[in-house]
Design a protein around this motif. Structure first.
Motif: not given
Length: 381
Positions: A146-162, A98-100, A113-115
């Protein structure tokens, strides 16, 4: 004299109008508009899901911030386990299917892959149960939240939850509906410079630490280079070479100073224009309480979960199709010529036929007059 002034005024108005059209084409040769038809969700990958627990796990065999804080207050010597804990899990896939720009390849693979998912149904999405033992909560590490931080992003990107995330609290059932946002680019605008069109094609910009260029990856790499230059080390989440030093607590102030002016620096020096083909995911969430305690009491097989926080997370596409945006040429050569000719015709009555007539009288007519009559103006009447 009257017609002379009328001609001059019309010619000046024509030149000014043509100049304004040219400036508009020079300033913004690219326009973004909506595609004519919807794009099925099975043409794009399901978003990568990054989950970061707010609860920094405590336990005897794991890094324990509270225990470390207590030892420092009592001036107790720290062990190697107190200083560093590493247990990463890596699973490698080559993203060649897959590619953009081109989407998925037609190689017949049932699970590429990616699924990806075939439809927008909830049962076609991702359903997760997150378990957090109550004695693993470490309130001294960060905050009472308390809990979880969740980020949905493209498979090409590195997540930065900050920088971006949505929160999933403990003992809650959270449902996240996804609406993709995709931008494609016509190959016709590749002739313009990246500055003019405002984006890079895949083969125009390369990064040192990433195989795939995206604006987010470029900014992270730029921040890494600046941090290394200013602080002599990099943060633990940054890409780096094997011999690059990782910053410790003594460099926290330096890293915070670099991060504070990173936005202005990236705009001026990093040259991190968006990629001409981009994929993002917008998320709409809803949540409700989960009565886990009552459910556990009614089922003896779940008695071991009595001292555990259980959280449910469901992620799915909101609709089967979505409308993409496309960068196109605002003024092509034909469009510009049509505007140019229209303005000339409106103000001066100029056309291709009148232009050929002018050429005829300035070339062919003069030539034959001199040959037949010996004078460029022809015979005297």
């Amino acid at each position: 004299i009257w017609w002379f002034f009328v001609f001059i005024i019309s010619l000046c108005a024509c030149v000014l109008s043509i100049y304004e059209v040219y400036k508009k084409w020079e300033r913004s040769p690219v326009i973004v508009n909506f595609a004519n038809r919807g794009t099925p969700v099975d043409n794009i990958p399901f978003p990568a899901v990054t989950i970061c627990p707010e609860s920094k796990i405590a336990g005897e065999d794991k890094f324990n911030y509270s225990r470390l804080l207590l030892k420092k207050e009592k001036k107790t010597p720290l062990s190697l386990q107190d200083l560093h804990y590493k247990n990463y899990y890596h699973k490698t896939h080559k993203m060649t299917e897959w590619s953009l720009e081109d989407g998925y390849t037609n190689n017949g693979n049932i699970l590429p892959y990616p699924r990806k998912t075939s439809s927008a149904a909830v049962n076609k999405g991702l359903n997760l149960k997150l378990f957090m033992p109550k004695n693993d909560l470490d309130y001294a590490c960060k905050s009472p939240v308390q809990g979880y931080k969740v980020l949905l992003h493209a498979p090409t990107n590195i997540p930065r939850l900050s920088q971006e995330y949505f929160r999933v609290p403990l003992d809650q059932s959270v449902v996240a509906a996804i609406q993709p946002f995709m931008v494609t680019t016509s190959s016709a605008i590749k002739k313009y410079s990246p500055k003019k069109r405002g984006c890079y094609f895949e083969d125009e910009r390369y990064l040192k630490y990433f195989q795939i260029y995206t604006s987010e990856n470029c900014k992270l790499e730029c921040l890494t280079n600046v941090t290394l230059d200013k602080c002599g080390c990099v943060n633990f989440f940054m890409p780096r070479e094997n011999n690059t030093k990782i910053c410790g607590t003594a460099n926290v102030t330096c890293m915070e100073e670099v991060d504070s002016f990173s936005v202005a620096l990236m705009a001026e020096e990093c040259d991190c224009l968006p990629r001409c083909a981009a994929l993002n995911y917008e998320v709409v969430t809803s949540q409700s309480n989960i009565n886990w305690n009552q459910w556990i009491r009614s089922n003896k097989k779940l008695a071991h979960l009595n001292k555990t926080h259980v959280t449910s997370l469901t992620i799915y596409f909101q609709s089967d199709d979505f409308i993409t945006s496309q960068r196109n040429e605002f003024y092509g050569p034909t469009d510009f010529l049509a505007n140019f000719g229209g303005l000339l015709g409106l103000f001066t009555g100029f056309s291709v036929l009148s232009f050929m007539e002018i050429l005829y009288f300035l070339s062919v007519r003069i030539f034959y007059n001199r040959r037949l009559f010996g004078k460029w103006a022809g015979p005297q009447t």
